[in-house]
Design a protein around this motif. Structure first.
Motif: not given
Length: 150
Positions: A61-64, A70-73, A105-108
């Motif tokens: 997936l391309n998630l720049p 702002t899109t981690m959730s 993401f690891a922090d999340y």
């Protein structure tokens, strides 16, 4: 979120507290060859934006990185509902954007106290993948050899 244009894009977000582990490209190659199923067992996230030419590793997936924080959730909700256990981040060489996104993401995951998921970085990024040879480039969707000769 407004940002001083003279500053790097990532200064608009917190510095990751976590340092994600590096996953050897040989392991991901084995997964893609059938040991695991992309989208079910693991997920590949290509965080490149402007340099998203030359192809992307199959199933990515391309998630720049510039909009990832702002899109981690949303990514978390999708990953949890799919049963994925490992999220593999990569950029060009995995020296900046990939490790930063994997750290966020690891922090999340740590904030959620979710230890069932793993956030990792692809060893060497896509440049390392390409340099590893034809068995790797065969698994790049839209592979353009001319881009990688530069």
């Amino acid at each position: 979120m407004s940002q001083d244009p003279s500053q790097p894009w990532h200064t608009a977000y917190p510095t990751p507290k976590s340092q994600a582990a590096t996953l050897p490209r040989q392991e991901v190659l084995g997964w893609l060859r059938g040991e695991k199923v992309v989208g079910r067992d693991f997920l590949l996230i290509d965080v490149r934006r402007d340099d998203f030419e030359g192809g992307t590793i199959h199933g990515s997936l391309n998630l720049p990185a510039q909009s990832f924080y702002t899109t981690m959730s949303t990514l978390y909700a999708l990953v949890k509902s799919s049963g994925v256990k490992t999220v593999v981040f990569y950029c060009g060489s995995c020296c900046g954007r990939g490790p930063r996104a994997a750290g966020w993401f690891a922090d999340y995951l740590n904030d959620k106290e979710d230890f069932s998921l793993q956030s990792v970085i692809l060893e060497g990024g896509i440049k390392g993948w390409v340099k590893a040879g034809s068995e790797y480039t065969a698994l790049i969707d839209g592979f353009d050899a001319s881009v990688w000769k530069q």
